[in-house]
Design a protein around this motif. Structure first.
Motif, PDB file in Angstrom:
ATOM      1  N   LEU A  26       0.912  -1.120  -0.113  1.00  0.00           N
ATOM      2  CA  LEU A  26       0.086   0.024   0.016  1.00  0.00           C
ATOM      3  C   LEU A  26       0.902   1.251  -0.315  1.00  0.00           C
ATOM      4  O   LEU A  26       0.303   2.401  -0.507  1.00  0.00           O
ATOM      5  CB  LEU A  26      -0.909  -0.073   1.341  1.00  0.00           C
ATOM      6  N   LEU A  27       2.034   1.243   0.597  1.00  0.00           N
ATOM      7  CA  LEU A  27       2.879   2.395   0.904  1.00  0.00           C
ATOM      8  C   LEU A  27       3.847   2.686  -0.313  1.00  0.00           C
ATOM      9  O   LEU A  27       4.041   1.904  -1.232  1.00  0.00           O
ATOM     10  CB  LEU A  27       3.854   2.201   2.005  1.00  0.00           C
ATOM     11  N   GLY A  28       3.859   4.148  -0.776  1.00  0.00           N
ATOM     12  CA  GLY A  28       4.621   4.678  -1.745  1.00  0.00           C
ATOM     13  C   GLY A  28       3.983   6.037  -2.305  1.00  0.00           C
ATOM     14  O   GLY A  28       3.257   6.489  -1.776  1.00  0.00           O
ATOM     15  N   THR A  29       4.956   6.517  -3.249  1.00  0.00           N
ATOM     16  CA  THR A  29       4.495   7.906  -3.733  1.00  0.00           C
ATOM     17  C   THR A  29       3.046   7.837  -4.110  1.00  0.00           C
ATOM     18  O   THR A  29       2.510   9.157  -3.951  1.00  0.00           O
ATOM     19  CB  THR A  29       5.553   8.230  -4.868  1.00  0.00           C
ATOM     20  N   ILE A  30       2.574   6.804  -4.667  1.00  0.00           N
ATOM     21  CA  ILE A  30       1.118   6.699  -5.281  1.00  0.00           C
ATOM     22  C   ILE A  30       0.536   5.998  -4.146  1.00  0.00           C
ATOM     23  O   ILE A  30       0.637   4.639  -4.480  1.00  0.00           O
ATOM     24  CB  ILE A  30       1.079   6.331  -6.667  1.00  0.00           C
ATOM     25  N   PRO A  31      -0.271   6.230  -3.268  1.00  0.00           N
ATOM     26  CA  PRO A  31      -0.593   5.429  -2.358  1.00  0.00           C
ATOM     27  C   PRO A  31      -1.854   4.530  -2.916  1.00  0.00           C
ATOM     28  O   PRO A  31      -2.481   4.797  -3.635  1.00  0.00           O
ATOM     29  CB  PRO A  31      -1.367   6.070  -1.238  1.00  0.00           C
ATOM     30  N   VAL A 314       9.700   8.260   4.653  1.00  0.00           N
ATOM     31  CA  VAL A 314       9.524   7.104   5.782  1.00  0.00           C
ATOM     32  C   VAL A 314      10.350   7.420   6.981  1.00  0.00           C
ATOM     33  O   VAL A 314      10.127   8.362   7.871  1.00  0.00           O
ATOM     34  CB  VAL A 314       9.461   5.798   5.550  1.00  0.00           C
ATOM     35  N   LEU A 315      11.598   7.315   6.786  1.00  0.00           N
ATOM     36  CA  LEU A 315      12.679   7.750   7.774  1.00  0.00           C
ATOM     37  C   LEU A 315      13.169   9.327   7.659  1.00  0.00           C
ATOM     38  O   LEU A 315      13.350   9.924   8.730  1.00  0.00           O
ATOM     39  CB  LEU A 315      13.975   6.921   7.614  1.00  0.00           C
ATOM     40  N   ILE A 316      13.135   9.601   6.526  1.00  0.00           N
ATOM     41  CA  ILE A 316      13.467  11.238   6.414  1.00  0.00           C
ATOM     42  C   ILE A 316      12.304  12.004   5.671  1.00  0.00           C
ATOM     43  O   ILE A 316      11.985  11.814   4.527  1.00  0.00           O
ATOM     44  CB  ILE A 316      14.774  11.374   5.435  1.00  0.00           C
ATOM     45  N   PRO A 317      11.573  12.749   6.821  1.00  0.00           N
ATOM     46  CA  PRO A 317      10.327  13.254   5.880  1.00  0.00           C
ATOM     47  C   PRO A 317      10.897  14.138   4.878  1.00  0.00           C
ATOM     48  O   PRO A 317      11.637  14.817   4.717  1.00  0.00           O
ATOM     49  CB  PRO A 317      10.188  14.191   7.089  1.00  0.00           C
TER      50      PRO A 317
END
Length: 351
Positions: A26-31, A314-317
């Protein structure tokens, strides 16, 4: 270990793995929405062609590849720890993964250097990785015959890995110089730090064809022999185990598992050292009939989770660039490895 506890552990770890896998897709630049994913899995489409391609071509292979690679590296760690009979033996720390990387990069470089060409294919990547890993393993084993202290052996393994990694980087730069394709340099360097983002279905199918039969063979034929070998070579001989034959197969199988993964994902750090140890701790036993499945599930969970952490933002906003797998795996794995080493020195953790 009670069988009921083992079944409960299996159920819990499988649930965690399924949840993480769903979130990874589900996770990504295009959710992707959970409803769209379930429609894709049940009906073969989300109703959106672009999202269908994102799931089918990018995220499903990435997630399944992470599961497969994580299981393989964790099992390779179990076998290597069994061979050396200490909890810090690991394909990455002992330099075997670096050897597989060097073999793969040399295979690419020879095709560029000799203009008549050596055709690139996935079989060539795997065979070259096998050769590199086996040569490195052979060096480590011969050092182990001389060195008896765990700390010295670990340092030697790390140094061998560092030398091999340095040679790999040199070959990558030479490849870029001779080919004149500077854009390949960055992609090779990212691959060298581990990534499952570029896996295709063909790669995953080939990985599975190699990894899962090896895993089944190991579980069925080597579990009890490893239990006996951990009690000492003389004990293993007394119960009728050919220890030379056993050690040979431990080397071959661990190199096959490591090289198969490294050929497609690059080196995967720390999974092979932390997952077998955690498996033994939560199982409360060193019996491999319990440890191997739990360690493999933990390997899949750790690698899927690490891959999620590498996603942009995710780790770096606000970051738009993905991280290599080495970053989260090192941040999590290195402190655990240090803790294990200190406990080993005190004698509170053993095989």
């Amino acid at each position: 270990m009670k069988f009921k506890r083992y079944i409960v552990l299996l159920i819990i770890l499988n649930i965690v793995l399924v949840i993480l896998s769903i979130y990874s897709i589900l996770l990504g630049t295009i959710p992707i929405k959970s409803g769209e994913l379930f429609n894709y899995l049940l009906k073969g489409t989300t109703g959106n062609i672009i999202k269908d391609k994102i799931i089918g071509i990018l995220r499903l292979p990435r997630t399944i590849g992470a599961i497969t690679a994580g299981m393989a590296i964790a099992l390779a760690g179990v076998l290597m720890q069994g061979y050396f009979r200490n909890p810090l033996a690991d394909p990455y720390l002992m330099g075997v993964a670096s050897g597989a990387s060097l073999g793969t990069v040399l295979y690419i470089f020879t095709s560029t250097l000799f203009k008549f060409g050596i055709p690139h294919n996935i079989y060539g990547f795997i065979i070259s990785a096998y050769i590199g890993s086996i040569i490195t393993m052979y060096i480590v084993i011969n050092i182990a015959k001389i060195v008896k202290q765990l700390s010295t052996l670990l340092i030697c393994g790390l140094m061998i890995g560092a030398v091999v990694s340095g040679l790999t980087t040199i070959v990558i730069y030479l490849n870029s110089y001779f080919s004149g394709e500077n854009h390949n340099l960055s992609s090779y360097l990212v691959w060298e730090m581990g990534s499952v983002s570029n896996l295709t279905w063909d790669m995953i199918i080939l990985m599975a064809i190699i990894i899962f039969p090896v895993s089944v063979i190991t579980y069925i034929f080597l579990s009890k022999k490893l239990d006996a070998y951990l009690l000492g070579e003389y004990y293993a001989l007394s119960v009728g185990i050919d220890t030379k034959y056993l050690r040979k197969w431990l080397i071959i199988l661990s190199c096959i598992l490591t090289a198969t993964v490294v050929a497609f994902t690059g080196p995967i750090a720390f999974i092979g050292v932390i997952c077998p140890i955690i498996a033994r701790l939560i199982c409360g036993t060193s019996k491999h009939v319990y440890v191997i499945p739990i360690a493999m599930l933990l390997g899949a969970i750790f690698l899927v989770f690490a891959d999620i952490l590498t996603r942009p933002g995710v780790l770096i906003p606000l970051s738009s660039n993905p991280l290599p797998l080495l970053c989260p795996l090192s941040i999590v794995g290195a402190p655990i490895a240090i803790f294990i080493y200190l406990k080993t020195r005190k004698g509170t953790i053993n095989e």
